[in-house]
Design a protein around this motif. Sequence first.
Motif, PDB file in Angstrom:
ATOM      1  N   VAL A 255      50.057  -2.160  71.704  1.00  0.00           N
ATOM      2  CA  VAL A 255      50.341  -1.565  70.392  1.00  0.00           C
ATOM      3  C   VAL A 255      51.838  -1.567  70.110  1.00  0.00           C
ATOM      4  O   VAL A 255      52.276  -1.856  68.992  1.00  0.00           O
ATOM      5  N   ASP A 256      52.646  -1.264  71.105  1.00  0.00           N
ATOM      6  CA  ASP A 256      54.107  -1.268  70.931  1.00  0.00           C
ATOM      7  C   ASP A 256      54.622  -2.660  70.574  1.00  0.00           C
ATOM      8  O   ASP A 256      55.546  -2.801  69.761  1.00  0.00           O
ATOM      9  N   LYS A 257      54.035  -3.702  71.186  1.00  0.00           N
ATOM     10  CA  LYS A 257      54.450  -5.071  70.865  1.00  0.00           C
ATOM     11  C   LYS A 257      54.141  -5.400  69.406  1.00  0.00           C
ATOM     12  O   LYS A 257      54.945  -6.031  68.709  1.00  0.00           O
ATOM     13  N   VAL A 258      52.961  -4.988  68.955  1.00  0.00           N
ATOM     14  CA  VAL A 258      52.585  -5.217  67.555  1.00  0.00           C
ATOM     15  C   VAL A 258      53.517  -4.454  66.625  1.00  0.00           C
ATOM     16  O   VAL A 258      54.027  -5.002  65.639  1.00  0.00           O
ATOM     17  N   ASP A 259      53.769  -3.181  66.941  1.00  0.00           N
ATOM     18  CA  ASP A 259      54.667  -2.365  66.119  1.00  0.00           C
ATOM     19  C   ASP A 259      56.052  -2.999  66.006  1.00  0.00           C
ATOM     20  O   ASP A 259      56.647  -3.051  64.923  1.00  0.00           O
ATOM     21  N   LYS A 260      56.556  -3.458  67.123  1.00  0.00           N
ATOM     22  CA  LYS A 260      57.888  -4.063  67.137  1.00  0.00           C
ATOM     23  C   LYS A 260      57.933  -5.307  66.254  1.00  0.00           C
ATOM     24  O   LYS A 260      58.876  -5.508  65.485  1.00  0.00           O
ATOM     25  N   TYR A 261      56.896  -6.127  66.347  1.00  0.00           N
ATOM     26  CA  TYR A 261      56.863  -7.346  65.530  1.00  0.00           C
ATOM     27  C   TYR A 261      56.805  -6.984  64.045  1.00  0.00           C
ATOM     28  O   TYR A 261      57.515  -7.580  63.221  1.00  0.00           O
ATOM     29  N   ILE A 262      55.960  -6.013  63.693  1.00  0.00           N
ATOM     30  CA  ILE A 262      55.832  -5.602  62.288  1.00  0.00           C
ATOM     31  C   ILE A 262      57.167  -5.074  61.767  1.00  0.00           C
ATOM     32  O   ILE A 262      57.620  -5.431  60.670  1.00  0.00           O
ATOM     33  N   ASN A 263      57.822  -4.227  62.559  1.00  0.00           N
ATOM     34  CA  ASN A 263      59.099  -3.632  62.135  1.00  0.00           C
ATOM     35  C   ASN A 263      60.195  -4.673  61.988  1.00  0.00           C
ATOM     36  O   ASN A 263      61.095  -4.518  61.145  1.00  0.00           O
ATOM     37  N   ASN A 264      60.131  -5.738  62.787  1.00  0.00           N
ATOM     38  CA  ASN A 264      61.160  -6.782  62.720  1.00  0.00           C
ATOM     39  C   ASN A 264      60.865  -7.855  61.671  1.00  0.00           C
ATOM     40  O   ASN A 264      61.696  -8.744  61.450  1.00  0.00           O
ATOM     41  N   ASN A 265      59.689  -7.762  61.050  1.00  0.00           N
ATOM     42  CA  ASN A 265      59.298  -8.797  60.077  1.00  0.00           C
ATOM     43  C   ASN A 265      58.673  -8.167  58.835  1.00  0.00           C
ATOM     44  O   ASN A 265      57.590  -8.571  58.389  1.00  0.00           O
ATOM     45  N   ASN A 267      59.380  -8.454  55.876  1.00  0.00           N
ATOM     46  CA  ASN A 267      59.311  -9.364  54.722  1.00  0.00           C
ATOM     47  C   ASN A 267      58.067 -10.242  54.735  1.00  0.00           C
ATOM     48  O   ASN A 267      57.795 -10.966  53.768  1.00  0.00           O
ATOM     49  N   LEU A 268      57.283 -10.194  55.830  1.00  0.00           N
ATOM     50  CA  LEU A 268      56.113 -11.042  55.965  1.00  0.00           C
ATOM     51  C   LEU A 268      54.821 -10.287  55.651  1.00  0.00           C
ATOM     52  O   LEU A 268      54.728  -9.073  55.864  1.00  0.00           O
ATOM     53  N   ASN A 269      53.858 -11.020  55.127  1.00  0.00           N
ATOM     54  CA  ASN A 269      52.502 -10.480  54.971  1.00  0.00           C
ATOM     55  C   ASN A 269      51.758 -10.702  56.286  1.00  0.00           C
ATOM     56  O   ASN A 269      51.524 -11.847  56.683  1.00  0.00           O
ATOM     57  N   ILE A 270      51.370  -9.619  56.933  1.00  0.00           N
ATOM     58  CA  ILE A 270      50.870  -9.683  58.308  1.00  0.00           C
ATOM     59  C   ILE A 270      49.457  -9.105  58.398  1.00  0.00           C
ATOM     60  O   ILE A 270      49.134  -8.108  57.753  1.00  0.00           O
ATOM     61  N   TYR A 282      47.258   1.246  63.741  1.00  0.00           N
ATOM     62  CA  TYR A 282      47.926   0.361  62.779  1.00  0.00           C
ATOM     63  C   TYR A 282      47.746   0.791  61.334  1.00  0.00           C
ATOM     64  O   TYR A 282      48.114   0.070  60.404  1.00  0.00           O
ATOM     65  N   GLN A 283      47.185   1.980  61.136  1.00  0.00           N
ATOM     66  CA  GLN A 283      47.036   2.502  59.777  1.00  0.00           C
ATOM     67  C   GLN A 283      48.406   2.802  59.162  1.00  0.00           C
ATOM     68  O   GLN A 283      49.368   3.074  59.861  1.00  0.00           O
ATOM     69  N   ASN A 284      48.475   2.711  57.840  1.00  0.00           N
ATOM     70  CA  ASN A 284      49.685   3.072  57.083  1.00  0.00           C
ATOM     71  C   ASN A 284      50.897   2.218  57.460  1.00  0.00           C
ATOM     72  O   ASN A 284      52.035   2.679  57.415  1.00  0.00           O
ATOM     73  N   LYS A 285      50.656   0.958  57.848  1.00  0.00           N
ATOM     74  CA  LYS A 285      51.766   0.074  58.191  1.00  0.00           C
ATOM     75  C   LYS A 285      51.896  -1.089  57.205  1.00  0.00           C
ATOM     76  O   LYS A 285      52.613  -2.043  57.443  1.00  0.00           O
ATOM     77  N   ASN A 286      51.165  -1.016  56.118  1.00  0.00           N
ATOM     78  CA  ASN A 286      51.220  -2.046  55.073  1.00  0.00           C
ATOM     79  C   ASN A 286      50.865  -3.428  55.628  1.00  0.00           C
ATOM     80  O   ASN A 286      51.521  -4.427  55.328  1.00  0.00           O
ATOM     81  N   ILE A 287      49.821  -3.467  56.455  1.00  0.00           N
ATOM     82  CA  ILE A 287      49.318  -4.726  57.000  1.00  0.00           C
ATOM     83  C   ILE A 287      47.803  -4.757  56.844  1.00  0.00           C
ATOM     84  O   ILE A 287      47.173  -3.731  56.574  1.00  0.00           O
ATOM     85  N   LYS A 288      47.218  -5.930  56.995  1.00  0.00           N
ATOM     86  CA  LYS A 288      45.767  -6.080  56.969  1.00  0.00           C
ATOM     87  C   LYS A 288      45.233  -5.892  58.379  1.00  0.00           C
ATOM     88  O   LYS A 288      45.690  -6.543  59.322  1.00  0.00           O
ATOM     89  N   ILE A 289      44.261  -4.992  58.553  1.00  0.00           N
ATOM     90  CA  ILE A 289      43.665  -4.722  59.865  1.00  0.00           C
ATOM     91  C   ILE A 289      42.275  -5.332  59.906  1.00  0.00           C
ATOM     92  O   ILE A 289      41.444  -5.092  59.026  1.00  0.00           O
ATOM     93  N   ILE A 290      42.012  -6.148  60.940  1.00  0.00           N
ATOM     94  CA  ILE A 290      40.706  -6.784  61.119  1.00  0.00           C
ATOM     95  C   ILE A 290      40.161  -6.380  62.486  1.00  0.00           C
ATOM     96  O   ILE A 290      40.762  -6.688  63.516  1.00  0.00           O
ATOM     97  N   GLU A 316      45.352 -15.663  53.092  1.00  0.00           N
ATOM     98  CA  GLU A 316      46.603 -16.315  52.682  1.00  0.00           C
ATOM     99  C   GLU A 316      47.829 -15.474  53.064  1.00  0.00           C
ATOM    100  O   GLU A 316      48.694 -15.175  52.235  1.00  0.00           O
ATOM    101  N   LEU A 317      47.890 -15.113  54.337  1.00  0.00           N
ATOM    102  CA  LEU A 317      49.002 -14.319  54.860  1.00  0.00           C
ATOM    103  C   LEU A 317      50.025 -15.217  55.545  1.00  0.00           C
ATOM    104  O   LEU A 317      49.805 -16.415  55.744  1.00  0.00           O
ATOM    105  N   ASP A 318      51.149 -14.625  55.913  1.00  0.00           N
ATOM    106  CA  ASP A 318      52.203 -15.396  56.592  1.00  0.00           C
ATOM    107  C   ASP A 318      51.912 -15.547  58.084  1.00  0.00           C
ATOM    108  O   ASP A 318      52.199 -16.589  58.678  1.00  0.00           O
ATOM    109  N   VAL A 319      51.369 -14.510  58.689  1.00  0.00           N
ATOM    110  CA  VAL A 319      51.147 -14.536  60.131  1.00  0.00           C
ATOM    111  C   VAL A 319      50.043 -13.547  60.498  1.00  0.00           C
ATOM    112  O   VAL A 319      49.839 -12.531  59.810  1.00  0.00           O
ATOM    113  N   CYS A 320      49.340 -13.859  61.571  1.00  0.00           N
ATOM    114  CA  CYS A 320      48.304 -12.958  62.083  1.00  0.00           C
ATOM    115  C   CYS A 320      48.538 -12.734  63.564  1.00  0.00           C
ATOM    116  O   CYS A 320      48.705 -13.688  64.334  1.00  0.00           O
TER     117      CYS A 320
END
Length: 347
Positions: A255-265, A267-270, A282-290, A316-320
């Motif tokens: 989870v920390d690895k995911v958080d770090k990537y989201i915080n560092n990016n 500008n991307l749709n993730i 991963y709630q309330n992080k402005n990302i799509k959760i699957i 049609e996101l930038d990264v998953c």
Amino acid sequence: MSRIYNFKENINEEELKNIANILKEGGIVVFPTETVYGIGADATNDKAVEKIFKAKGRPQDNPLIVHISNYDMLKSVAKNINNIEKKLMDKFWPGPLTIILKSNNKVADSVTAGLDTVGVRMPSNDIALKIIEASNRPIAAPSANVSGRPSGTKIEDIYSELKDRVDLFVDGGPTDIGIESTVVKVENNTAIILRPGKISLEDIQELGINAKLDKHIFADVKKNEKVESPGMKHRHYAPNTKTILIEYAEDKIMVDKVDKYINNNKNLNIAVVCFDEHAKYYQNKNIKIIKMGSIKDPLQISKNIFSILRYIDKLELDVCLIEGINKDHIGTAIENRLIRACEYNIL
């Protein structure tokens, strides 16, 4: 545009005869197995098998698996079967195990990619068995998808990309397992797993058979290196969207690895593909959760993973980002598919 026969509730005998006739006449048919859907052709007909390669855009050095419905048919494609191979057949056939055997040179050359071996399995899916029996010939059938794309586990996922490339679709509903068969080669009294599947290293070892994973299970194959199993070489299982695998670890570390990537990016749709239990992090992080399934139910994850990889592209996101899974039992197979789907992009 190809027709679809609906065999979800029952097998229509007249339609089954038509499927058999298409295969006998050199056509190609998409049909279900217990693992994934396959594109099938008469394994002894060179021109028919070539249609599979054309439909998939499949490299010619990537061998096909031959599907049989009985042991008499096995004799028509392979020879010199040893005691360990017989033991594997007795335990796991019909079922999701492909065994690399000595070819008797009666299948099309393109099936074996010029090798003196052939991969053979007897599926346990009733529709697949009835189709093979009705056609009365071994059926070469790789996964139903355009090469490099995620394999098809339901007709809805693959119809649009194959509708103008095959003669017919047989709809048996979602497949039971969701990832391709385990592929094994017996060498020096050892069963070597070339491609992992539901039948695991541990399952084979429980028979008292020496077994090990091939070195390429979690690594790529060199460009000019010949392979005896599909799924070892070339781009495989990959969505068009950039995907990154989060290496399996304790919950907090992943989870920390995911958080770090989201915080560092930011500008991307993730999107994040995660265990059901991790979705709350991963709630309330402005990302799509699957959600891919429970961490306690890897078989459910195997059923879902290819459909999820296809769904990713629709967003049609930038990264998953995809959470990895513990590499034991069927987890070995899931992680193998994810590593290749992410094209070795691993955090």
